[in-house]
Each structure stands twice: as C-alpha cells, then as structure tokens.
Write a protein that holds these residues in place. Structure first.
Motif, short mmCIF file in Angstrom:
data_model
loop_
_atom_site.label_atom_id
_atom_site.label_comp_id
_atom_site.label_asym_id
_atom_site.label_seq_id
_atom_site.Cartn_x
_atom_site.Cartn_y
_atom_site.Cartn_z
N MET A 20 3.94 8.29 41.19
CA MET A 20 4.36 8.84 39.98
C MET A 20 3.84 7.96 38.93
N ILE A 21 3.50 8.84 37.81
CA ILE A 21 2.93 8.21 36.64
C ILE A 21 4.07 7.26 36.06
N ARG A 22 3.44 6.12 35.38
CA ARG A 22 4.26 5.11 34.83
C ARG A 22 3.79 5.01 33.13
N ILE A 23 4.66 5.40 32.48
CA ILE A 23 4.51 5.30 30.95
C ILE A 23 5.24 4.15 30.20
N ALA A 24 4.80 3.26 29.61
CA ALA A 24 5.38 2.42 28.80
C ALA A 24 5.66 2.84 27.34
N ILE A 25 6.89 2.95 26.82
CA ILE A 25 7.13 2.92 25.41
C ILE A 25 7.10 1.56 24.79
N VAL A 26 6.25 1.23 23.88
CA VAL A 26 5.90 0.02 23.19
C VAL A 26 6.45 -0.01 21.97
N LEU A 27 7.36 -0.89 21.72
CA LEU A 27 7.94 -1.00 20.49
C LEU A 27 7.46 -2.15 19.80
N GLY A 28 6.71 -1.65 18.64
CA GLY A 28 5.84 -2.59 17.97
C GLY A 28 6.38 -3.54 17.01
N SER A 29 7.63 -2.95 16.31
CA SER A 29 8.16 -3.97 15.29
C SER A 29 9.01 -5.12 15.82
N THR A 30 8.81 -6.20 15.09
CA THR A 30 9.86 -7.24 15.73
C THR A 30 11.10 -7.80 14.48
N LEU A 81 4.73 13.98 24.99
CA LEU A 81 4.96 13.66 26.33
C LEU A 81 4.01 14.35 27.32
N ASP A 82 3.90 15.44 27.24
CA ASP A 82 2.96 16.42 28.04
C ASP A 82 1.70 16.05 28.02
N GLN A 83 1.05 15.63 26.89
CA GLN A 83 -0.25 15.31 26.71
C GLN A 83 -0.37 13.75 27.37
N VAL A 84 0.55 13.12 27.05
CA VAL A 84 0.23 11.54 27.42
C VAL A 84 0.26 11.33 29.00
N ILE A 85 1.31 12.06 29.62
CA ILE A 85 1.35 12.36 30.99
C ILE A 85 0.30 13.10 31.68
N ALA A 86 -0.36 14.12 31.16
CA ALA A 86 -1.42 14.68 31.61
C ALA A 86 -2.67 13.88 31.55
N TRP A 87 -3.06 13.21 30.59
CA TRP A 87 -4.16 12.33 30.35
C TRP A 87 -4.09 10.97 31.22
N ALA A 88 -2.77 10.37 31.31
CA ALA A 88 -2.62 9.30 32.22
C ALA A 88 -2.87 9.66 33.69
N ARG A 89 -2.52 10.72 34.16
CA ARG A 89 -2.76 11.13 35.41
C ARG A 89 -4.29 11.43 35.56
N ALA A 90 -5.10 12.10 34.74
CA ALA A 90 -6.47 12.32 34.63
C ALA A 90 -7.34 10.95 34.76
N LEU A 91 -6.72 9.89 33.87
CA LEU A 91 -7.74 8.81 33.90
C LEU A 91 -7.45 7.87 34.96
N LYS A 92 -6.58 8.19 35.76
CA LYS A 92 -6.11 7.23 37.07
C LYS A 92 -7.35 6.90 37.78
N ILE A 93 -8.18 8.22 38.01
CA ILE A 93 -9.38 7.94 38.89
C ILE A 93 -10.41 6.71 38.36
N LEU A 94 -10.50 6.63 37.05
CA LEU A 94 -11.46 5.64 36.37
C LEU A 94 -11.13 4.15 36.73
N ARG A 95 -9.82 4.03 36.94
CA ARG A 95 -9.59 2.52 37.14
C ARG A 95 -9.72 1.85 38.54
N PRO A 96 -10.39 0.87 38.42
CA PRO A 96 -10.71 0.10 39.77
C PRO A 96 -9.74 0.15 41.06
N ASP A 97 -8.50 -0.07 40.58
CA ASP A 97 -7.41 0.03 41.56
C ASP A 97 -7.32 1.47 42.22
#
Length: 197
Positions: free
Chosen positions: A1-11, A170-186
């Motif tokens: 399952m693809i894991r996505i972080a929602i990064v809240l940038g303001s403190t 969300l559609d685009q981030v999930i699709a791209w996250a799935r496609a990029l997985k193959i580029l990572r060493p793990d």
C-alpha cells in the motif's frame, strides 16, 4: 500500500494550516488506494539547521534529526500544506526540508496552500526546492484564498471547487508515488516491505 505523508509546514500558534491539514487528512482517509499520516513540523521542534555534515551524506548527529529522518523516510510521497509568508514558504518548513536529502528522493510531492492569493507564490518557491531534493511534483495544486475559503479570514470552510481539486491532487500524488517506487534502492534490491508484497 502506498504511504503518503501530509506535511504541515507552519508552526505558528493559531495557525490556519492545522484546519487545512485536518481536512486533507479527512478526505484522504476516505480513499482505499493509499494510507495517509500527518507529519506536523511543529512536533519535531527542529532548531535552525545545525548538523555539521551535509544532509546528502545521511550522517546525522542530533537526536531530533534522526527522529525527523525516520518519520519522513517511510513514505512514498508527500502533500505539503503551506501558508504563504512574504511571497514564500514558512521558514520552519524550509528548515525541515533542508535537514534531510535522501529521505525525499524519488518520491511524489503535491501542494495545498493558503494565503491572501491562495499561497500560489509559496508553492512556486516550494516546487524549486522539491526539484533540488529530487521529488517529482504533480501539476494539480489546491490553492485556498483567505477571502473565499475562510470565513472572516479565520474559519476554514472549503468550497466545492476546493473539494474537487483536492481529489485530483490525491489522484496524481498516489499515481506518481506508485510509479516512482521502482527508482528507490529499497525497491530495486528486492527489499520491499511486506505490505507491498
């Protein structure tokens, strides 16, 4: 399952971004094609970057850097929730990005921004930072003008248009996250986690 972080940038205390991040998280959790977690930069209490070695070496000396690295590293993509401060991103978000390098590489990035002009100028800067960190940013962007998405410039009530654009993002981030997985060493060396098998 693809894991996505929602990064809240303001403190900042009383920040508008918390309500925005909660909305993104709520809508994202209704989907079944990925899992989502909020990473709040404020929770990590990162001082101004004080690691003696470049982040690209991955040799961290501070416990807060190691904690931030561990939190960021396990995700396949990120949705950055950012306000616009003086035509750019909050200093705390830039600092948090600068702390790491390989943890961001070959992962998808999407942006949800807010501000007087919807935060679009902040995201223009953030796209350049993401590119240098080897993140692939998607075209869709949720821009939330204070005058139309926040009652009295404070209470966040997203419009129907914002709701629709968020789903596209969300559609685009999930699709791209799935496609990029193959580029990572793990992935390339057969070390995928059990949930991906």
């Amino acid at each position: 399952m693809i894991r996505i972080a929602i990064v809240l940038g303001s403190t900042r205390p009383g920040r508008l971004g918390k309500a925005v991040a909660d909305w993104v998280s709520s809508r994202a959790s209704e989907r079944g094609d990925a899992t989502f977690d909020v990473l709040d930069v404020a929770d990590f209490r990162l001082p101004l970057l004080d690691e003696p070695l470049p982040p690209s070496l991955g040799r961290y000396s501070q416990p807060y850097t190691k904690a931030w690295s561990e939190a960021v590293d396990g995700f396949d993509g990120y949705i950055f929730v950012t306000g616009e401060y003086n035509h750019s991103i909050p200093g705390a978000l830039k600092n948090a990005l600068d702390y790491l390098y390989k943890e961001w590489n070959n992962k998808a990035a999407g942006f949800v921004s807010y501000g007087s002009s919807g935060g679009i100028r902040a995201v223009e800067h953030l796209r350049g930072v993401a590119a240098e960190l080897q993140m692939a940013d998607v075209r869709a962007q949720v821009a939330l003008p204070l005058a139309t998405e926040f009652v009295n410039y404070r209470t966040f009530i997203p419009t129907a248009a914002a709701e629709t654009t968020l789903q596209t993002l969300l559609d685009q981030v999930i699709a791209w996250a799935r496609a990029l997985k193959i580029l990572r060493p793990d992935h390339a060396h057969g070390k995928e986690d059990a949930s991906a098998a």
